[in-house]
Design an enzyme around this catalytic site. Sequence first.
Site, PDB file in Angstrom:
ATOM      1  N   ASP A 137       0.480  -1.321   0.244  1.00  5.41           N
ATOM      2  CA  ASP A 137      -0.430   0.062   0.102  1.00  5.41           C
ATOM      3  C   ASP A 137       0.952   0.958  -0.012  1.00  5.41           C
ATOM      4  O   ASP A 137       0.755   2.552  -0.247  1.00  5.41           O
ATOM      5  CB  ASP A 137      -1.071  -0.585   1.329  1.00  5.41           C
ATOM      6  CG  ASP A 137      -1.751  -0.905   0.903  1.00  5.41           C
ATOM      7  OD1 ASP A 137      -3.113  -1.216   2.263  1.00  5.41           O
ATOM      8  OD2 ASP A 137      -1.747  -1.602   0.429  1.00  5.41           O
ATOM      9  N   GLY A 180      -5.540  -1.366  -1.420  1.00  2.00           N
ATOM     10  CA  GLY A 180      -5.600  -0.664  -0.692  1.00  2.00           C
ATOM     11  C   GLY A 180      -6.891   0.152   0.444  1.00  2.00           C
ATOM     12  O   GLY A 180      -7.701   0.940  -0.228  1.00  2.00           O
TER      13      GLY A 180
HETATM   14  O1  F6P Z   1      -0.980  -5.165   2.471  1.00  2.62           O
HETATM   15  C1  F6P Z   1      -1.795  -4.359   3.184  1.00  2.62           C
HETATM   16  C2  F6P Z   1      -2.684  -5.084   2.010  1.00  2.62           C
HETATM   17  O2  F6P Z   1      -2.396  -5.945   0.762  1.00  2.62           O
HETATM   18  C3  F6P Z   1      -4.704  -4.206   1.649  1.00  2.62           C
HETATM   19  O3  F6P Z   1      -3.706  -3.676   0.453  1.00  2.62           O
HETATM   20  C4  F6P Z   1      -5.301  -5.043   1.599  1.00  2.62           C
HETATM   21  O4  F6P Z   1      -6.347  -4.032   2.180  1.00  2.62           O
HETATM   22  C5  F6P Z   1      -4.733  -6.067   2.560  1.00  2.62           C
HETATM   23  O5  F6P Z   1      -3.536  -6.305   3.198  1.00  2.62           O
HETATM   24  C6  F6P Z   1      -5.445  -7.328   2.864  1.00  2.62           C
HETATM   25  O6  F6P Z   1      -5.531  -8.097   4.117  1.00  2.62           O
HETATM   26  P1  F6P Z   1      -5.450  -9.915   4.299  1.00  2.62           P
HETATM   27  O7  F6P Z   1      -3.978 -10.436   3.174  1.00  2.62           O
HETATM   28  O8  F6P Z   1      -5.128  -9.814   5.419  1.00  2.62           O
HETATM   29  O9  F6P Z   1      -6.655 -10.425   2.939  1.00  2.62           O
END
Ligand code: F6P
Length: 349
Positions: A137, A180
Site C-alpha cells: 500500500d 488499498g
Molecule cells: O498489505 C496491505 C494489504 O494488501 C491491503 O492492501 C489489503 O486491504 C490487505 O493487505 C489485505 O489483507 P489480508 O491479506 O489479510 O486479506
Amino acid sequence: MSKEEFKNAVKRIGVLTSGGDAPGMNAAVRAVVRASVYRGIEVIGIRRGWQGLINGDMFPMTTKDVSHIINTGGTILYTARSEEFRTKAGRERAYNNCRLFGLDGIVAIGGDGTFSGALALATEFPVSVVGIPGTIDNDIGCTHYSIGYDTAANTAVEAIDKLRDTMQSHERCSVIEVMGHRAGNLALYVGLATGATAVLIPEEPWEIERDVIDKIRSARIAGRTNFMIVVAEGAHPQDTTELEEAGITEKSGAGVAVGELIQRHLGLSPRVTVLGHVQRGGAPSARDRVTATRMGHYAVNILAEGKTNRIVVHTEGAIHDIDMVEGLAMKNTLNENEKVVVKTMTGVY
Ligand code: F6P
C-alpha cells in the site's frame, strides 16, 4: 574490516516479517542476514511475525538460509497478525524468548502495526528494535517508499494493460479494483500509469456522476469507445442511497458497487475485475530488491551502532532512519502533485 574489528552493540539479533506480505521482503531478510554475518553478528529467524516470537518459533540463520531468495515474492519467515502480542502478557512471553535465545535486537519488516508492536516491546523490555517498511500500500507516513509497492504497481499495470486490449476490442467499460483498504497511493499511481478514465480512492469519497459518469461521457463524446475505471478497494461513495436501492452493500466490494452504478446510469454492462491478492505476489522488481537490500543493510548497521526504536525510511531519494514514535505519528499523505496530475489526465479528452 575483518569481523573481529567491528565493534557491535548487539551480538545476536532476530528478524521477522509481519502484516500483509510484500514482494521484496525476502530480499530484506537476506540483506539482514548477510550484513549481520559480515559484521560477525548472529541472526535468529523468527517465523510468523510477533506470534512466532511468543511461541519461540525461531531458528538460527546463515547465508545458506537466504540463498536464491532475493528474486522471490512472499516471505520465507511466513507472516501473521498476532492479537496476543497486543497484550502485555503476550509481549512478556515474547521477551522471555528474546532472553532464552539471547536476542538483544530485532529487525521487524512490515507496516505501521508491526512498528507499533516493536515499540511496545522495546518500551517495556530491554530489546533494541528497528523497523523496515514493507507493504504494497505504501501508506506508511514517515517514508516515501515501502518495499513491495513498485512490484505490486507493475503487477496491476500489466493486468490492466491486458484488460485494455479486450475492452478496446469489444468497446466496453472495465472497472478494476486494486488493493488499498485505507490508502489510495497504489490506485493513483496505477491509474496514472495506465491512462485510466477515472480513479477512485478511499481518501476522497466519490459521487458517481461527477467522478465517473461525466468522465465516461466526455471520453465517449471525444470518440473513445472503451473506458478504464480504477477503484481502490477502500473507495466509497459520499451517499449510499443508490447502492442500497440496488441491494449493494460494502461486502459487495468497491469495484462491484461502481460497476452497478455505471450500469444504472449508462447501461454499459461494465466488466468488473478485482485484482486482489495477485498484487501481493510475484518476483520483486529490481527497485524492490535493491531498496530492500539497502534497507536491510542499513538496519543492521544502526543496530550495531547501538541505535534502537528506529524506522528505516526512504525520503528524497536517500535511506536514513527516524525515531519510531515520531515516525508512527506521521500519517500517510497522498502525493498532492500526483493527485493534480491524475485530475488533469482524467479530466480532458
Ligand atoms: O498489505 C496491505 C494489504 O494488501 C491491503 O492492501 C489489503 O486491504 C490487505 O493487505 C489485505 O489483507 P489480508 O491479506 O489479510 O486479506
